[in-house]
Write a protein that holds these residues in place. Structure first.
Motif, PDB file in Angstrom:
ATOM      1  N   MET A   1      19.786 119.146 -40.236  1.00 18.90           N
ATOM      2  CA  MET A   1      18.706 120.083 -40.269  1.00 18.90           C
ATOM      3  C   MET A   1      19.213 121.446 -40.271  1.00 18.90           C
ATOM      4  O   MET A   1      20.117 121.704 -39.209  1.00 18.90           O
ATOM      5  CB  MET A   1      17.778 119.895 -39.000  1.00 18.90           C
ATOM      6  CG  MET A   1      16.614 120.851 -38.499  1.00 18.90           C
ATOM      7  SD  MET A   1      15.645 120.268 -37.455  1.00 18.90           S
ATOM      8  CE  MET A   1      14.655 118.992 -37.854  1.00 18.90           C
ATOM      9  N   ALA A   2      18.813 122.246 -41.187  1.00 20.79           N
ATOM     10  CA  ALA A   2      19.553 123.663 -41.206  1.00 20.79           C
ATOM     11  C   ALA A   2      18.902 124.414 -40.071  1.00 20.79           C
ATOM     12  O   ALA A   2      19.727 125.158 -39.477  1.00 20.79           O
ATOM     13  CB  ALA A   2      18.881 124.215 -42.411  1.00 20.79           C
ATOM     14  N   ASN A   3      17.711 124.637 -39.674  1.00 16.89           N
ATOM     15  CA  ASN A   3      17.118 125.681 -38.630  1.00 16.89           C
ATOM     16  C   ASN A   3      16.729 124.877 -37.755  1.00 16.89           C
ATOM     17  O   ASN A   3      15.342 124.284 -37.598  1.00 16.89           O
ATOM     18  CB  ASN A   3      16.017 126.431 -39.407  1.00 16.89           C
ATOM     19  CG  ASN A   3      15.737 127.634 -38.360  1.00 16.89           C
ATOM     20  OD1 ASN A   3      16.398 127.763 -37.169  1.00 16.89           O
ATOM     21  ND2 ASN A   3      15.248 128.706 -38.747  1.00 16.89           N
ATOM     22  N   TYR A   4      17.402 124.781 -36.433  1.00 14.34           N
ATOM     23  CA  TYR A   4      17.121 124.061 -35.306  1.00 14.34           C
ATOM     24  C   TYR A   4      15.886 124.670 -34.485  1.00 14.34           C
ATOM     25  O   TYR A   4      15.257 124.101 -33.760  1.00 14.34           O
ATOM     26  CB  TYR A   4      18.442 123.888 -34.255  1.00 14.34           C
ATOM     27  CG  TYR A   4      19.142 122.742 -34.895  1.00 14.34           C
ATOM     28  CD1 TYR A   4      18.863 121.467 -34.482  1.00 14.34           C
ATOM     29  CD2 TYR A   4      20.140 122.914 -35.589  1.00 14.34           C
ATOM     30  CE1 TYR A   4      19.908 120.462 -35.335  1.00 14.34           C
ATOM     31  CE2 TYR A   4      20.992 122.045 -36.402  1.00 14.34           C
ATOM     32  CZ  TYR A   4      20.972 120.997 -35.906  1.00 14.34           C
ATOM     33  OH  TYR A   4      21.642 120.108 -36.582  1.00 14.34           O
ATOM     34  N   LYS A   5      15.789 126.027 -34.650  1.00 14.05           N
ATOM     35  CA  LYS A   5      14.902 126.726 -33.890  1.00 14.05           C
ATOM     36  C   LYS A   5      13.313 126.526 -34.440  1.00 14.05           C
ATOM     37  O   LYS A   5      12.427 126.654 -33.743  1.00 14.05           O
ATOM     38  CB  LYS A   5      15.051 128.333 -34.154  1.00 14.05           C
ATOM     39  CG  LYS A   5      16.333 128.827 -33.566  1.00 14.05           C
ATOM     40  CD  LYS A   5      16.259 130.318 -33.357  1.00 14.05           C
ATOM     41  CE  LYS A   5      17.499 130.650 -32.642  1.00 14.05           C
ATOM     42  NZ  LYS A   5      17.780 130.148 -31.130  1.00 14.05           N
ATOM     43  N   GLU A   6      13.217 126.075 -35.555  1.00 14.80           N
ATOM     44  CA  GLU A   6      11.975 125.722 -36.229  1.00 14.80           C
ATOM     45  C   GLU A   6      11.534 124.098 -35.849  1.00 14.80           C
ATOM     46  O   GLU A   6      10.722 123.560 -36.132  1.00 14.80           O
ATOM     47  CB  GLU A   6      11.969 125.734 -37.607  1.00 14.80           C
ATOM     48  CG  GLU A   6      11.928 127.240 -38.119  1.00 14.80           C
ATOM     49  CD  GLU A   6      11.894 127.580 -39.493  1.00 14.80           C
ATOM     50  OE1 GLU A   6      11.743 126.418 -40.567  1.00 14.80           O
ATOM     51  OE2 GLU A   6      12.133 128.768 -40.029  1.00 14.80           O
ATOM     52  N   ALA A   7      12.556 123.409 -35.331  1.00 19.99           N
ATOM     53  CA  ALA A   7      12.354 122.084 -35.122  1.00 19.99           C
ATOM     54  C   ALA A   7      11.348 121.840 -33.922  1.00 19.99           C
ATOM     55  O   ALA A   7      11.380 122.567 -32.935  1.00 19.99           O
ATOM     56  CB  ALA A   7      13.757 121.290 -34.779  1.00 19.99           C
ATOM     57  N   THR A   8      10.555 120.706 -33.809  1.00 15.67           N
ATOM     58  CA  THR A   8       9.785 120.120 -32.818  1.00 15.67           C
ATOM     59  C   THR A   8      10.476 119.599 -31.447  1.00 15.67           C
ATOM     60  O   THR A   8      11.637 119.468 -31.868  1.00 15.67           O
ATOM     61  CB  THR A   8       8.813 119.408 -33.273  1.00 15.67           C
ATOM     62  OG1 THR A   8       9.334 118.050 -33.640  1.00 15.67           O
ATOM     63  CG2 THR A   8       7.781 119.742 -34.466  1.00 15.67           C
ATOM     64  N   ASP A   9      10.065 119.735 -30.565  1.00 17.69           N
ATOM     65  CA  ASP A   9      10.681 119.064 -29.473  1.00 17.69           C
ATOM     66  C   ASP A   9      10.953 117.739 -29.786  1.00 17.69           C
ATOM     67  O   ASP A   9      12.119 117.234 -29.268  1.00 17.69           O
ATOM     68  CB  ASP A   9       9.890 119.249 -28.146  1.00 17.69           C
ATOM     69  CG  ASP A   9       9.873 120.528 -27.549  1.00 17.69           C
ATOM     70  OD1 ASP A   9      10.650 121.566 -28.014  1.00 17.69           O
ATOM     71  OD2 ASP A   9       9.242 120.712 -26.558  1.00 17.69           O
ATOM     72  N   LYS A  10      10.151 116.802 -30.538  1.00 17.46           N
ATOM     73  CA  LYS A  10      10.500 115.500 -30.715  1.00 17.46           C
ATOM     74  C   LYS A  10      11.560 115.367 -31.606  1.00 17.46           C
ATOM     75  O   LYS A  10      12.469 114.410 -31.481  1.00 17.46           O
ATOM     76  CB  LYS A  10       8.899 115.060 -31.183  1.00 17.46           C
ATOM     77  CG  LYS A  10       9.027 113.452 -31.577  1.00 17.46           C
ATOM     78  CD  LYS A  10       7.715 113.041 -31.939  1.00 17.46           C
ATOM     79  CE  LYS A  10       7.623 111.501 -32.320  1.00 17.46           C
ATOM     80  NZ  LYS A  10       6.338 111.030 -32.491  1.00 17.46           N
ATOM     81  N   GLU A  11      11.638 116.200 -32.483  1.00 21.61           N
ATOM     82  CA  GLU A  11      12.566 116.212 -33.632  1.00 21.61           C
ATOM     83  C   GLU A  11      14.185 116.440 -32.874  1.00 21.61           C
ATOM     84  O   GLU A  11      15.103 115.774 -33.112  1.00 21.61           O
ATOM     85  CB  GLU A  11      12.535 117.113 -34.524  1.00 21.61           C
ATOM     86  CG  GLU A  11      11.421 116.858 -35.783  1.00 21.61           C
ATOM     87  CD  GLU A  11      11.029 118.152 -36.687  1.00 21.61           C
ATOM     88  OE1 GLU A  11      10.425 117.463 -37.652  1.00 21.61           O
ATOM     89  OE2 GLU A  11      11.149 119.138 -36.212  1.00 21.61           O
TER      90      GLU A  11
END
Length: 197
Positions: A1-11
């Motif tokens: 995943m390139a951008n962790y800041k955009e990831a949901t908590d579940k991800e």
């Protein structure tokens, strides 16, 4: 995943369970400071609060497998930190110094998370308050709520009228609800005890 800041908590939880350090760092960035502020509101000790938060996140990293895939991550972290605060208080700090703040803190957490993490602790709190009721009232309440006897059965056992049983239960409910008013997180557990009939 390139951008962790955009990831949901579940991800992020899913990646964390695979040992992904970047996902852990993002979880830390999102939640460490808010949790620190909540903990410090209760403890009023910056160093102790920082230590507690560090220990919490260390435990999250080392025991990531214990997280549920569909967990409410923020709720989980808040409850876990609050439980650590409780343990710290039980080890030597005066409970009365912190109960008001703790009550406010616990109300920020979802019922679902509390049901999963806190049922034993909450039941102990309820049982402590039941034990403080006047003797006859406590006896009636326990027969009704803990032994699930009807008003008629309680009246026959204690040789009192059904109206007296009803009134004793109503009084007990009023007392318990007022004593536990700050613990809005009791949720489903209390609903079972506090039904009106």
């Amino acid at each position: 995943m390139a951008n962790y800041k955009e990831a949901t908590d579940k991800e992020l939880v899913s990646l964390l369970k695979e040992g992904n350090k970047e996902a852990f760092a993002e979880i830390y960035d999102r939640y460490a400071m808010p949790i620190y502020y909540k903990v410090n509101q209760i403890l009023r000790d910056e160093e102790m609060s920082k230590d507690l938060v560090q220990e919490l996140f260390t435990a999250i990293w080392t025991h990531a497998d214990n997280l549920w895939d569909d967990a409410n991550l923020s709720g989980y972290l808040y409850v876990a930190s609050r439980n650590r605060v409780l343990k710290l208080i039980q080890k030597g700090k005066t409970k009365s110094d912190y109960l008001a703040e703790l009550g406010k803190y616990s109300s920020t957490v979802s019922y679902d998370t509390l049901d999963k993490l806190d049922e034993k602790e909450l039941m102990l709190l309820v049982m402590e308050e039941i034990a403080k009721l006047p003797l006859k009232m406590r006896e009636v309440f326990q027969l009704s709520r803990l032994e699930d006897l009807s008003h008629k059965e309680i009246a026959a056992r204690l040789q009192i009228s059904e109206a007296t049983v009803r009134k004793q239960i109503q009084y007990a409910l009023r007392i318990l609800k007022s004593k536990l008013a700050n613990y809005s997180s009791l949720g489903i557990l209390l609903l079972a005890l506090f039904r009106e009939n």
